[in-house]
Design an enzyme around this catalytic site. Structure first.
Site, short mmCIF file in Angstrom:
data_model
loop_
_atom_site.label_atom_id
_atom_site.label_comp_id
_atom_site.label_asym_id
_atom_site.label_seq_id
_atom_site.Cartn_x
_atom_site.Cartn_y
_atom_site.Cartn_z
N GLY A 192 38.75 43.36 43.51
CA GLY A 192 37.92 42.38 44.00
C GLY A 192 37.33 42.86 45.08
O GLY A 192 37.88 43.27 46.16
N GLN B 17 41.21 41.13 33.65
CA GLN B 17 41.33 40.43 35.07
C GLN B 17 41.05 39.07 34.38
O GLN B 17 41.49 38.12 35.15
CB GLN B 17 40.14 40.78 35.84
CG GLN B 17 40.17 42.09 36.63
CD GLN B 17 39.79 43.46 35.90
OE1 GLN B 17 39.52 43.34 34.84
NE2 GLN B 17 39.53 44.43 36.72
N ASP C 217 29.72 43.60 42.92
CA ASP C 217 30.58 44.26 43.78
C ASP C 217 29.41 44.89 44.59
O ASP C 217 29.77 45.70 45.72
CB ASP C 217 31.22 45.66 42.83
CG ASP C 217 32.45 44.85 42.13
OD1 ASP C 217 32.12 44.15 41.27
OD2 ASP C 217 33.33 44.99 42.72
N ASN D 279 28.32 44.89 38.82
CA ASN D 279 29.61 43.89 38.68
C ASN D 279 30.57 44.36 37.35
O ASN D 279 30.10 45.33 36.76
CB ASN D 279 29.16 42.45 38.41
CG ASN D 279 30.46 41.58 38.57
OD1 ASN D 279 31.03 41.47 39.44
ND2 ASN D 279 30.56 40.53 37.69
O1 MRU Z 1 37.73 46.28 39.19
P1 MRU Z 1 37.97 45.04 39.91
O2 MRU Z 1 38.84 44.29 39.40
O3 MRU Z 1 38.02 45.38 41.51
O4 MRU Z 1 36.53 44.43 39.95
C1 MRU Z 1 36.28 43.00 40.30
C2 MRU Z 1 34.85 42.60 39.95
O5 MRU Z 1 34.01 43.28 39.35
C3 MRU Z 1 34.62 41.37 40.36
O6 MRU Z 1 33.86 40.55 39.54
C4 MRU Z 1 33.79 41.44 41.61
O7 MRU Z 1 34.46 42.29 42.81
C5 MRU Z 1 33.47 40.27 42.42
S1 MRU Z 1 34.88 39.61 43.15
C6 MRU Z 1 34.60 38.25 44.26
#
Ligand code: MRU
Length: 357
Positions: free
Chosen positions: A59, A205, A246, A256
């Protein structure tokens, strides 16, 4: 060495993903949720980097905050006249842990700015610990502010349902959450009917983390396969799609979790509004558009297998980009702690976040 810090604000709001103990970091191992709540103790910057790379912590904001604590550990473990070089080498290792979420590089820049001002290692250790805790607390405060902004934008009179993707909750942030913070706030205000949660293939997730967070908080949640989202929107089940980010570029494009782009296309087709919720640490005004964002590709095994369970022929070729870019024109509202941008574009982004640097 051990310099105990005062408890952070984030320790007072329920579910957290990180606990700072002054000389070590504890991370809730997100790979093992929802089956086991297992905390991992991390003592060095390179262990923090490995935890980010291996998704113990994930995240965008949570990655940035953990990296900041990683820098504190680097200073605490460094010694001798070359201590500063050792810290910068550790910062480089942290920077290489994951490429897409800009919060990582933003947090390292904040830490570097403080490091550069400190004449001694002792002073750096004290000031950087203070800075890391500050970043953590600021992220929580930003989430709470964004939830209020979003509530004001959502003008439905009756309680309504929303759909979300990936995990943007307490686990992904300094606490409370971005998109999930908005959803928590809607629930607290009595305005939420139900949250549809995309399971979010391939890392899951949505099913493993978001469904866990929402169930724990007693928020009505329905888990759906990613492919069911079109049908949910077509049936008029939801009024808003609410997601995190992201990295957001100077023209308002949003990177994202993979699958976000298809949701944005679906939302526009079905006239469902599409909201992106992200703190200003996710804004990258140095990049002109989403085409410039490095998109992480992960191992094919994440698609071929589910844990140890084999889902595909052993050597089948896999394409596994774990983020996509949603063009700004598909976004109805971007919510940040600094304010709200309706229909983001380069001019609106510049008005809120300043010129590209
Ligand atoms: O691969 P991840 O689990 O790190 O990806 C997370 C995401 O894409 C979330 O939607 C994004 O970081 C927003 S978190 C507040």
């Amino acid at each position: 060495m051990s310099s105990k810090n005062p408890p952070a604000v984030s320790s007072r709001i329920g579910t957290v993903a990180m606990r700072w103990h002054g000389d070590r970091l504890e991370l809730l191992d997100q790979r093992r949720l929802p089956i086991v709540e297992h905390w991992v103790s991390v003592d060095t910057a390179s262990e923090v980097a490995a935890s980010i790379r291996d998704m113990v912590v994930r995240g965008a904001p949570a990655i940035g905050i953990s990296a900041a604590y990683g820098v504190v550990l680097a200073v605490q473990r460094a010694s001798g006249p070359q201590w500063r070089e050792a810290v910068r080498a550790d910062m480089q290792v942290l920077a290489e842990s994951r490429p897409t979420a800009v919060n990582l590089f933003w947090a390292l820049q904040q830490m570097e700015a403080v490091l550069a001002e400190c004449p001694t290692r002792q002073e750096a250790a004290t000031r950087l610990a203070h800075t890391a805790i500050g970043l953590h607390d600021d992220d929580l405060a930003a989430n709470l502010a964004m939830a209020e902004h979003a509530l004001a934008v959502m003008d439905e009179r009756e309680p309504f349902s929303v759909l979300t993707h990936c995990n943007t909750g307490a686990l992904a942030t300094g606490g409370y959450g971005t998109a999930l913070g908005v959803i928590r706030r809607l629930h607290a205000a009595g305005r939420l009917q139900r949250v549809f949660v995309d399971e979010t293939r391939p890392w899951m997730q949505g099913s493993r983390l978001t469904a866990w967070e929402l169930s724990r908080d007693g928020i009505p949640v329905t888990l759906n396969a990613d492919g069911a989202a079109a049908w949910i929107l077509a049936r008029g089940e939801v009024r808003w799609v609410v997601v995190g980010a992201d990295r957001i570029t100077a023209n308002g494009d949003v990177a994202n979790k993979i699958g976000t782009y298809s949701l944005a296309v679906l939302a526009r087709y079905h006239r469902v509004r599409f909201m992106v919720v992200a703190p200003s640490s996710t804004i990258d005004m140095t990049l002109a558009s989403g085409a410039d964002i490095p998109i992480e590709q992960r191992e094919g095994t994440e698609v071929r297998q589910m844990g140890e369970v084999v889902l595909a022929p052993e050597h089948v070729d896999v394409y596994n980009p774990v983020f996509d870019v949603t063009p700004a024109e598909l976004i109805d509202v971007l919510v940040t702690e600094r304010g709200v941008v309706h229909r983001p574009d380069a001019a609106a982004m510049q008005a809120l976040f300043g010129a590209r640097s």
